[in-house]
Design a protein around this motif. Structure first.
Motif, PDB file in Angstrom:
ATOM      1  N   GLY A 273       0.785  -1.226   0.000  1.00 39.12           N
ATOM      2  CA  GLY A 273       0.000   0.000   0.000  1.00 39.12           C
ATOM      3  C   GLY A 273       0.817   1.275   0.000  1.00 39.12           C
ATOM      4  O   GLY A 273       0.263   2.377   0.117  1.00 39.12           O
ATOM      5  N   SER A 274       2.141   1.168  -0.164  1.00 36.60           N
ATOM      6  CA  SER A 274       3.011   2.351  -0.097  1.00 36.60           C
ATOM      7  C   SER A 274       3.190   3.046  -1.438  1.00 36.60           C
ATOM      8  O   SER A 274       3.905   4.038  -1.532  1.00 36.60           O
ATOM      9  CB  SER A 274       4.387   1.948   0.448  1.00 36.60           C
ATOM     10  N   GLY A 275       2.557   2.539  -2.485  1.00 43.05           N
ATOM     11  CA  GLY A 275       2.748   3.121  -3.812  1.00 43.05           C
ATOM     12  C   GLY A 275       1.754   4.218  -4.121  1.00 43.05           C
ATOM     13  O   GLY A 275       1.038   4.718  -3.254  1.00 43.05           O
ATOM     14  N   TYR A 276       1.712   4.598  -5.396  1.00 45.55           N
ATOM     15  CA  TYR A 276       0.794   5.663  -5.822  1.00 45.55           C
ATOM     16  C   TYR A 276       0.184   5.267  -7.166  1.00 45.55           C
ATOM     17  O   TYR A 276       0.695   4.364  -7.838  1.00 45.55           O
ATOM     18  CB  TYR A 276       1.542   7.005  -5.929  1.00 45.55           C
ATOM     19  N   PRO A 277      -0.970   5.856  -7.560  1.00 44.91           N
ATOM     20  CA  PRO A 277      -1.601   7.063  -7.020  1.00 44.91           C
ATOM     21  C   PRO A 277      -2.639   6.796  -5.931  1.00 44.91           C
ATOM     22  O   PRO A 277      -3.070   7.722  -5.258  1.00 44.91           O
ATOM     23  CB  PRO A 277      -2.284   7.662  -8.251  1.00 44.91           C
ATOM     24  N   LYS A 281      -3.458  -2.054  -2.032  1.00 41.15           N
ATOM     25  CA  LYS A 281      -2.723  -3.120  -1.376  1.00 41.15           C
ATOM     26  C   LYS A 281      -3.021  -4.465  -2.024  1.00 41.15           C
ATOM     27  O   LYS A 281      -4.113  -4.685  -2.551  1.00 41.15           O
ATOM     28  CB  LYS A 281      -3.099  -3.202   0.110  1.00 41.15           C
ATOM     29  N   GLY A 282      -2.036  -5.364  -1.951  1.00 42.80           N
ATOM     30  CA  GLY A 282      -2.238  -6.750  -2.353  1.00 42.80           C
ATOM     31  C   GLY A 282      -2.824  -6.894  -3.736  1.00 42.80           C
ATOM     32  O   GLY A 282      -2.473  -6.176  -4.671  1.00 42.80           O
ATOM     33  N   ASP A 283      -3.778  -7.823  -3.849  1.00 43.51           N
ATOM     34  CA  ASP A 283      -4.364  -8.102  -5.153  1.00 43.51           C
ATOM     35  C   ASP A 283      -5.477  -7.137  -5.532  1.00 43.51           C
ATOM     36  O   ASP A 283      -6.197  -7.369  -6.510  1.00 43.51           O
ATOM     37  CB  ASP A 283      -4.868  -9.550  -5.211  1.00 43.51           C
ATOM     38  N   ASP A 284      -5.629  -6.047  -4.761  1.00 42.89           N
ATOM     39  CA  ASP A 284      -6.437  -4.937  -5.277  1.00 42.89           C
ATOM     40  C   ASP A 284      -5.722  -4.283  -6.458  1.00 42.89           C
ATOM     41  O   ASP A 284      -6.346  -3.604  -7.273  1.00 42.89           O
ATOM     42  CB  ASP A 284      -6.661  -3.892  -4.177  1.00 42.89           C
TER      43      ASP A 284
END
Length: 503
Positions: A273-277, A281-284
């Motif tokens: 969950g540390s990415g953007y935009p 998280k995970g397979d979301d």
């Protein structure tokens, strides 16, 4: 020379029935026989590619005809071998089930010679026509996909020209994405992607950074550290890319556009969950974007930052480059050697890259595009020949071109010199300077600059570091020219050459 007879397999537990059919068809076809279903399956397992038709009885001991059909389906033999059922059994349930399992026709005993001949010939002829039609459709699909891939690569290459890059990044991400997806399918069924879906993701990977075309070029090409504001503006490229694809006024329901939008928007998301935009998280995060993200980071480390392959893999797996799907990290480790070899052996040839850059320049200058499939095929074959010759030779083969300034080594030549397969701005590259020396590099490129179409060949005796040892070598080059489209003058295209040790 006599025409080779097609093979027919007759499967019947009655020796008399097999003999009758053999007598009817033996002059025109080569006959094979099986006494029961088990024997038929064993024969098909050994000779399936040679058999043109199966005449199959329904009621047999050990294994009946319907069971044989089921096995032919499971092994996909039924796709390549037409089957005509032969039986005195007239029950509609038997016949209907046979057709459901892929039988082409049904002949009831007692046999009529003319009927048997006609139905056998029709079945073989229709199956042959079907195979030809499928071949034509597959060829058309292949050509369409190849053209789509070429156009996407041209568009991506235009973007990289704007970014001041060489154009290899798109190719590398495309290659690594393809390998990761293929091995993902081998290692798990968690993400049940079809070959068509894999092809779409691989093609869409070429567009992952297309949104950068809307980012200020000064930010893209800035060599100093970006300010927080500039970083925020650069991160916007994922949203720009998705929006650009959404605003295409046609084909919005096409699977390729849907996958490309996913890849553009989400390839900077991270598993924790540390990415953007969006901080997914995970397979979301769509699996397409997860795979492209790893390919993008790998190439960022190895190609742009010149990190060693093994160190790059370790950095990604250990989490130094962000959080990724643990399953995909296992796939990356499993794929590591194949990725290394693929990027070494399948690097864009200078010829095909030069062709892509020529088309790109034409696109930028609005001079129109014209690409011959035959030409591209020939370029691919030339690349393969160069790579093969280089792999057999002790000489180091290379090609130099000036727009942009690059040198590419065929086979393992770059590895022997310790400089890599492709070097941009070679005169100022530290590895090239260490290998050749500044003076030698200046002399070499000076020879290229002074070459003419009338006198294209030159040579240079010098010392070169090969596999860490300084060797007395001779470099032989030949400049290549093409006719300018706007004048009668010849334009410099590239210079090919070889390096060999002088005893």
């Amino acid at each position: 020379m006599s025409k080779r007879k097609q093979k027919i397999l007759i499967v019947d537990d009655s020796e008399m029935n097999r003999e009758i059919l053999s007598d009817m068809l033996g002059e025109e076809f080569e006959i094979m026989e099986a006494r029961d279903g088990i024997e038929a399956v064993n024969t098909l397992r050994s000779y399936s590619v040679e058999i043109s038709l199966v005449l199959l009885d329904i009621v047999m001991p050990k294994m009946d005809g319907l069971q044989v059909l089921a096995i032919m389906n499971s092994y996909k033999w039924i796709q390549n071998i037409p089957v005509i059922m032969i039986s005195a059994e007239s029950s509609s349930s038997y016949i209907g089930r046979a057709y459901e399992l892929g039988a082409t026709d049904y002949i009831q005993r007692p046999f009529d010679v003319a009927v048997v001949h006609r139905r056998v010939q029709n079945a073989i002829m229709l199956h042959s026509q079907q195979k030809n039609l499928i071949g034509l459709v597959e060829e058309q699909i292949y050509e369409t996909q190849k053209e789509q891939s070429l156009l996407i690569n041209i568009l991506s290459h235009i973007l990289e020209y704007r970014n001041g890059e060489s154009g290899l990044h798109v190719f590398h991400v495309h290659t690594v994405t393809e390998i990761l997806l293929q091995n993902l399918m081998k290692m798990t069924d968690k993400y049940p992607l079809t070959p068509q879906e894999i092809s779409l993701i691989v093609t869409a990977s070429s567009l992952h950074d297309i949104g950068k075309i809307a980012v200020d070029v000064n930010i893209l090409n800035k060599t100093e550290k970006l300010t927080p504001k500039e970083v925020a503006m650069l991160k916007k490229h994922v949203e720009y890319g998705e929006q650009m694809l959404k605003e295409i006024p046609f084909h919005q329901n096409e699977p390729l556009l849907r996958v490309a939008r996913e890849v553009c928007r989400f390839h900077h998301e991270r598993y924790d969950g540390s990415g953007y935009p969006e901080g997914l998280k995970g397979d979301d995060i769509p699996i397409s974007a997860q795979v492209v993200a790893i390919a993008d980071v790998y190439d960022e480390l190895t190609y742009r930052k010149e990190m060693h392959h093994d160190i790059a893999i370790e950095s990604i797996v250990s989490g130094k480059c962000g959080s990724f799907n643990p399953l995909l990290l296992k796939v990356l480790q499993f794929s590591a050697e194949r990725i290394r070899n693929a990027l070494r052996e399948r690097s864009l040839s200078v010829n095909s890259r030069k062709d892509l850059e020529r088309i790109t320049r034409e696109a930028i200058s609005n001079s129109g595009l014209s690409v011959s499939r035959r030409t591209l095929d020939l370029l691919d074959r030339e690349r393969e020949k160069y790579q093969f010759i280089a792999s057999l030779s002790r000489e180091i083969l290379f090609e130099v071109y000036c727009d942009p300034s690059m040198i590419s080594f065929f086979g393992d030549g770059g590895e022997k010199l310790g400089v890599g397969a492709t070097v941009t701005d070679p005169v100022n590259d530290s590895k090239m300077i260490d290998c050749f020396g500044e003076e030698t590099l200046k002399k070499l490129f000076g020879l290229i600059d002074t070459a003419t179409s009338e006198n294209p060949k030159a040579r240079l005796d010098c010392n070169v570091k090969i596999q860490g040892k300084l060797c007395k070598c001779r470099i032989v080059i030949m400049a290549q020219y093409s006719q300018s489209p706007s004048s009668d003058e010849c334009e410099f295209e590239s210079a090919i050459g070889k390096i060999f040790i002088v005893n």
